[in-house]
Design a protein around this motif. Sequence first.
Motif, PDB file in Angstrom:
ATOM      1  N   PHE A 381      18.760  18.172-110.037  1.00 13.05           N
ATOM      2  CA  PHE A 381      18.174  19.325-110.714  1.00 13.05           C
ATOM      3  C   PHE A 381      19.230  20.111-111.502  1.00 13.05           C
ATOM      4  N   VAL A 382      20.422  20.227-110.935  1.00 12.96           N
ATOM      5  CA  VAL A 382      21.487  20.941-111.656  1.00 12.96           C
ATOM      6  C   VAL A 382      21.838  20.197-112.945  1.00 12.96           C
ATOM      7  N   THR A 383      21.951  18.872-112.846  1.00 11.91           N
ATOM      8  CA  THR A 383      22.303  18.075-114.029  1.00 11.91           C
ATOM      9  C   THR A 383      21.229  18.198-115.110  1.00 11.91           C
ATOM     10  N   VAL A 384      19.977  18.059-114.690  1.00  6.91           N
ATOM     11  CA  VAL A 384      18.878  18.168-115.667  1.00  6.91           C
ATOM     12  C   VAL A 384      18.882  19.558-116.304  1.00  6.91           C
ATOM     13  N   LEU A 385      19.141  20.559-115.477  1.00 12.28           N
ATOM     14  CA  LEU A 385      19.168  21.936-116.002  1.00 12.28           C
ATOM     15  C   LEU A 385      20.283  22.102-117.031  1.00 12.28           C
ATOM     16  N   VAL A 386      21.464  21.602-116.706  1.00  7.39           N
ATOM     17  CA  VAL A 386      22.604  21.718-117.634  1.00  7.39           C
ATOM     18  C   VAL A 386      22.308  20.979-118.939  1.00  7.39           C
TER      19      VAL A 386
ATOM     20  N   ALA B  16      26.264  14.841-122.788  1.00 11.91           N
ATOM     21  CA  ALA B  16      25.368  14.259-121.790  1.00 11.91           C
ATOM     22  C   ALA B  16      26.065  13.129-121.030  1.00 11.91           C
ATOM     23  N   VAL B  17      26.834  12.331-121.732  1.00  9.46           N
ATOM     24  CA  VAL B  17      27.553  11.231-121.067  1.00  9.46           C
ATOM     25  C   VAL B  17      28.531  11.790-120.031  1.00  9.46           C
TER      26      VAL B  17
END
Lengths: 417, 57
Positions: A381-386, B16-17
């Motif tokens: 979720f943190v990655t998707v948010l970022v 993103a990468v």
Amino acid sequence: MSGSNYTIACLNCGTVNTVRGKAMTLAMTCASCKYYLRLGKWNTDRSIFSFKAEPAIPLGKKGKFDGVVYEVMGFVVKQETKYHYKWREYLLFNPMQGYAFLAEYNGNWNFVWPVEHGPKEGAPEIDFYHEDNYYRLYQKYRAEVVYARGEFFFDVVDLGESTVNHEYIAPPYVYTLEKNQDSILWCKGEYCSPGEIAKAFGMPVKTLPAKEGRGYTQPVITGFRAGSLIIASLAILILMIALQFFFNGTAKEEVVFSGTFNRNELKDQKFFVSSSFDLKGGTKSVEVDVYAPLVNDWFYADFALINETTGMEYNFSKDIEFYSGYEGGESWSEGSTRGEAFISQIPEGRYHVNIYPEFGTSNESFSMRVTRDVSSLSNFFVTVLVLAIFPAVFFIHTHIVEAKRWEDSDYSPYTTE
Amino acid sequence: MSWDDLKGLKYYLGFAVVVISFYIYSNLVGWRWLNTTKTTHEQGASRSHSRGYFYHK
């Protein structure tokens, strides 16, 4: 008219004007007295223009667009008949490509060229899709020519007064439709920055009109289309979901210790020590689950996960409490009899856990389970948010800019009236 | 999506990468970024000290 096919002597001042457009030129102004005349007959009804203007790009100047060299043939200043704002247009000509226009308003430029086949039949009322772009009607107006200079391939004055103009935009593109009783002319245009215009004509950008505000066809951002950002964002989201499924599926979630501890077995000791267990597979997570059969009670413990080889201790604590009752005809409860602790990045090795418990009033035991390599959703979720920050900021910014852009239009999709 | 669009998005795609690589690394080593469990590390007592109070269950 007098003189050869390619020269005209002005009846007003007698100056002999050379016609650069030769037979294609159907109207022009005298280079000396600026009198507007049509080839084949004098414009006896119109005096010299009362409005004065100087073209920012000199007539006769040559500029290159998409590898094609155009010459500036004519310059007109048009005024919209309802709101009376003015803009400037330059007629460009290339012997192979034909004519094109440069339109400038407040220092914002569009390169416009006629197209043989319009995107739609007739005049679309509001909007249309064409070549993967959604064109919206931006303005519909009549205009009059208040100043002209140079040569034209049509009677720019009469044509301008008899036509209704429609402009449909999908920045950086614009489709313009000039419609009168006899004809329909579609042109396509694309926004050009002042720098691009200056580069095309090899002239300093400071000689061009100062740019004010955002051009009505100026894209919010150059370099990519909003649709491509949506596709890229969706692709990234799908990749992230696939990766999370992969990590969920490959997490071993191996229970390496499970045991129950009774208070009476503690005797005079201050802590329990679990049996040793091996953590394998490199550096992974460890989850410690604690359960205590609490009834209106609490349980607290400090834990030390100890690497028996290196002596490294990972200290953490857990506090659980559970209360319930019956009050006012309703039963209630709060807290839980279970708790979990997650410890990140524990290297492989042989470990045991020291537990320093504090029991409440009635509870006499608790259980502990240690699980190795547990998957986690929070990183996902943190990655998707970022990763969503840039698209979110982009589309919010785009919405604000678009709303601002359409403030000058009578057909704004952003008004709720 | 055209090649020009990809070029225009290169900074976002590069970002993103990097972020996704960090996510993959964190998952491989069991690193939860937002962990409510407060953990302290220290070079603890010797193994013999712990064994002195060993309680097998």
